[in-house]
Motif scaffolding. Structure first.
Motif, PDB file in Angstrom:
ATOM      1  N   LEU A 208     -54.502  67.992 -18.312  1.00  0.00           N
ATOM      2  CA  LEU A 208     -53.152  68.146 -17.788  1.00  0.00           C
ATOM      3  C   LEU A 208     -52.801  67.214 -16.632  1.00  0.00           C
ATOM      4  O   LEU A 208     -51.640  67.142 -16.230  1.00  0.00           O
ATOM      5  CB  LEU A 208     -52.941  69.597 -17.313  1.00  0.00           C
ATOM      6  N   LYS A 209     -53.788  66.528 -16.080  1.00  0.00           N
ATOM      7  CA  LYS A 209     -53.570  65.746 -14.849  1.00  0.00           C
ATOM      8  C   LYS A 209     -52.408  64.771 -14.951  1.00  0.00           C
ATOM      9  O   LYS A 209     -51.666  64.571 -13.992  1.00  0.00           O
ATOM     10  CB  LYS A 209     -54.850  64.985 -14.492  1.00  0.00           C
ATOM     11  N   SER A 210     -52.225  64.163 -16.109  1.00  0.00           N
ATOM     12  CA  SER A 210     -51.214  63.115 -16.243  1.00  0.00           C
ATOM     13  C   SER A 210     -49.843  63.645 -16.657  1.00  0.00           C
ATOM     14  O   SER A 210     -48.886  62.886 -16.785  1.00  0.00           O
ATOM     15  CB  SER A 210     -51.677  62.081 -17.280  1.00  0.00           C
ATOM     16  N   PHE A 211     -49.734  64.972 -16.850  1.00  0.00           N
ATOM     17  CA  PHE A 211     -48.471  65.547 -17.307  1.00  0.00           C
ATOM     18  C   PHE A 211     -47.605  66.007 -16.136  1.00  0.00           C
ATOM     19  O   PHE A 211     -48.115  66.429 -15.102  1.00  0.00           O
ATOM     20  CB  PHE A 211     -48.723  66.745 -18.239  1.00  0.00           C
ATOM     21  N   ASN A 212     -46.292  65.933 -16.346  1.00  0.00           N
ATOM     22  CA  ASN A 212     -45.345  66.403 -15.327  1.00  0.00           C
ATOM     23  C   ASN A 212     -45.134  67.914 -15.480  1.00  0.00           C
ATOM     24  O   ASN A 212     -44.165  68.367 -16.089  1.00  0.00           O
ATOM     25  CB  ASN A 212     -44.008  65.673 -15.461  1.00  0.00           C
ATOM     26  N   ILE A 213     -46.057  68.664 -14.938  1.00  0.00           N
ATOM     27  CA  ILE A 213     -46.015  70.128 -15.046  1.00  0.00           C
ATOM     28  C   ILE A 213     -45.809  70.739 -13.661  1.00  0.00           C
ATOM     29  O   ILE A 213     -46.499  70.375 -12.706  1.00  0.00           O
ATOM     30  CB  ILE A 213     -47.306  70.680 -15.667  1.00  0.00           C
ATOM     31  N   ILE A 214     -44.862  71.655 -13.577  1.00  0.00           N
ATOM     32  CA  ILE A 214     -44.608  72.408 -12.346  1.00  0.00           C
ATOM     33  C   ILE A 214     -44.952  73.876 -12.594  1.00  0.00           C
ATOM     34  O   ILE A 214     -44.514  74.459 -13.589  1.00  0.00           O
ATOM     35  CB  ILE A 214     -43.132  72.302 -11.909  1.00  0.00           C
ATOM     36  N   LEU A 215     -45.736  74.453 -11.702  1.00  0.00           N
ATOM     37  CA  LEU A 215     -46.095  75.863 -11.786  1.00  0.00           C
ATOM     38  C   LEU A 215     -45.348  76.645 -10.702  1.00  0.00           C
ATOM     39  O   LEU A 215     -45.399  76.274  -9.524  1.00  0.00           O
ATOM     40  CB  LEU A 215     -47.603  76.046 -11.602  1.00  0.00           C
ATOM     41  N   THR A 216     -44.647  77.710 -11.093  1.00  0.00           N
ATOM     42  CA  THR A 216     -44.017  78.587 -10.101  1.00  0.00           C
ATOM     43  C   THR A 216     -44.602  79.988 -10.257  1.00  0.00           C
ATOM     44  O   THR A 216     -44.694  80.509 -11.368  1.00  0.00           O
ATOM     45  CB  THR A 216     -42.484  78.651 -10.263  1.00  0.00           C
ATOM     46  N   LEU A 217     -44.980  80.580  -9.128  1.00  0.00           N
ATOM     47  CA  LEU A 217     -45.573  81.916  -9.117  1.00  0.00           C
ATOM     48  C   LEU A 217     -44.611  82.870  -8.429  1.00  0.00           C
ATOM     49  O   LEU A 217     -44.286  82.699  -7.253  1.00  0.00           O
ATOM     50  CB  LEU A 217     -46.917  81.894  -8.397  1.00  0.00           C
ATOM     51  N   ALA A 218     -44.150  83.874  -9.176  1.00  0.00           N
ATOM     52  CA  ALA A 218     -43.225  84.865  -8.646  1.00  0.00           C
ATOM     53  C   ALA A 218     -43.985  86.135  -8.293  1.00  0.00           C
ATOM     54  O   ALA A 218     -44.778  86.628  -9.098  1.00  0.00           O
ATOM     55  CB  ALA A 218     -42.137  85.175  -9.677  1.00  0.00           C
ATOM     56  N   GLY A 219     -43.755  86.642  -7.086  1.00  0.00           N
ATOM     57  CA  GLY A 219     -44.420  87.866  -6.671  1.00  0.00           C
ATOM     58  C   GLY A 219     -44.978  87.763  -5.264  1.00  0.00           C
ATOM     59  O   GLY A 219     -45.012  86.680  -4.669  1.00  0.00           O
ATOM     60  N   GLU A 220     -45.406  88.906  -4.758  1.00  0.00           N
ATOM     61  CA  GLU A 220     -46.013  88.978  -3.431  1.00  0.00           C
ATOM     62  C   GLU A 220     -47.336  89.725  -3.546  1.00  0.00           C
ATOM     63  O   GLU A 220     -47.611  90.378  -4.544  1.00  0.00           O
ATOM     64  CB  GLU A 220     -45.076  89.720  -2.466  1.00  0.00           C
ATOM     65  N   GLY A 221     -48.158  89.634  -2.504  1.00  0.00           N
ATOM     66  CA  GLY A 221     -49.413  90.364  -2.535  1.00  0.00           C
ATOM     67  C   GLY A 221     -50.430  89.835  -1.551  1.00  0.00           C
ATOM     68  O   GLY A 221     -50.206  88.821  -0.872  1.00  0.00           O
TER      69      GLY A 221
END
Length: 365
Positions: A208-221
């Motif tokens: 995945l290193k060369s891919f334009n991927i954005i990760l968003t994490l929703a939540g608290e803890g």
């Protein structure tokens, strides 16, 4: 007649069950339902949703690890409200039992225990609910089978009813497109029961290193600080975003922005987030663990499973990243149909109605 839901006031799957039933209540659910929250705080989103359902709500603040300090207050509130039926979604067992002794009310205990949990850890609660309450509803098929086997004498008082999703609300109207990035995300509490770190580390995998991927994490803890440190150590500050707690309306917009939903976990009871993503026509992949593998991958083009390691997870993300529009549409369409046919609010509501009519047959008249 009046029913009262007693549940934890913070984030959790029990609230989804309650609000699903309140939503169906608008379509003549048989009995009026109010909501009684206990916990350290009360979400503003919960208040809004109860008000929109035109039901009443109550809140008693409880201290973490010391729930017994609030038992008397809970008992007094029950005496004041005098419900004919109690849906108990948390561990306020003692005040409910005392109320039942004095007022002969009916009580249904809803067991929200995760599938990976051990039944023995809560044997006392389960046994008491079977001995003194009218019914025990489990959201996990695995836990249901374990309880029926362990307490075979009471198996007629144990029913499996899975969680559901509001398919009328979590419905895709228009996708938020992003030509620059492939967006993946996960919505859950940031705690030790989930494996957010696995998704974060997967972004640095060679797949995945060369891919334009954005990760968003929703939540608290409790794991928020730890996860932010991991993001920094992996040098992924520009690719991983923490968006915090999202109320239902913001959560729907968040799903619309995703190209792929990832549920990385050690086990689930019945993940509401998976259902919501599938209902929103977002392809879903999840850990090959109990509570997830009974939903995903059972039918063709209905999600996919990954083993809990970065190599396998990165390969699954890459698969969906490179998926053709035609096959991507097969996943989104099939998942939506799967939810409508198996996990809609109306299906869950009908199952609850059957239990209620069994306990309160006078409602048939």
């Amino acid at each position: 007649m009046k029913a009262l839901h007693i549940l934890f006031s913070g984030l959790g799957g029990s609230s989804s069950v309650v609000f699903s039933l309140l939503n169906e209540n608008k379509n003549n659910f048989l009995i009026k339902q109010d909501v009684f929250f206990t916990g350290s705080y009360l979400s503003k989103d919960y208040i809004r949703k109860v008000k929109e359902s035109k039901n009443k709500y109550f809140f008693i603040k409880t201290k973490k690890s010391y729930p017994w300090l609030s038992w008397f207050d809970v008992f007094l509130k029950l005496c004041k409200e005098k419900p004919d039926l109690i849906f108990l979604h948390n561990f306020q067992f003692i005040p409910c039992l005392f109320y039942k002794i004095f007022f002969k009310t009916k009580i249904i205990y809803i067991n929200h225990q995760a599938s990976n949990s051990r039944v023995s850890a809560s044997l006392f609660v389960f046994l008491c609910s079977l001995l003194f309450f009218e019914h025990n509803i489990c959201v996990s098929a695995r836990i249901t089978n374990q309880l029926k086997k362990k307490f075979s004498t009471f198996k007629s008082k144990i029913t499996f009813i899975p969680n559901s999703v509001n398919t009328n609300f979590f419905k895709l109207d228009k996708k938020i497109k992003s030509n620059n990035y492939f967006r993946i995300g996960m919505a859950s509490r940031l705690d030790t029961g989930k494996k957010h770190e696995l998704i974060i580390k997967a972004l640095n995998n060679n797949n995945l290193k060369s891919f334009n991927i954005i990760l968003t994490l929703a939540g608290e803890g409790a794991n928020l600080v730890k996860l932010k440190k991991l993001v920094k150590s992996e040098n992924l500050q520009n690719r991983v975003k923490f968006v915090g707690f999202l109320d239902e309306r913001k959560l729907k917009l968040w799903y619309k922005s995703l190209n792929l939903y990832v549920q990385s976990t050690i086990g689930e009871a019945m993940s509401i987030s998976i259902f919501e993503a599938m209902s929103m026509e977002v392809p879903v992949i999840g850990s090959n663990v109990v509570g997830v593998n009974n939903i995903l991958g059972k039918k063709k083009y209905v999600g996919a499973l990954f083993n809990n390691n970065t190599e396998d997870l990165s390969k699954k993300i890459k698969f969906f990243y490179k998926l053709s529009e035609k096959h991507y549409a097969l996943y989104t369409n099939n998942q939506r149909k799967f939810i409508l046919n198996n996990y809609s609010n109306s299906i869950m509501s009908d199952n609850y109605k059957k239990i209620i009519l069994k306990i309160l047959p006078e409602l048939n008249y």
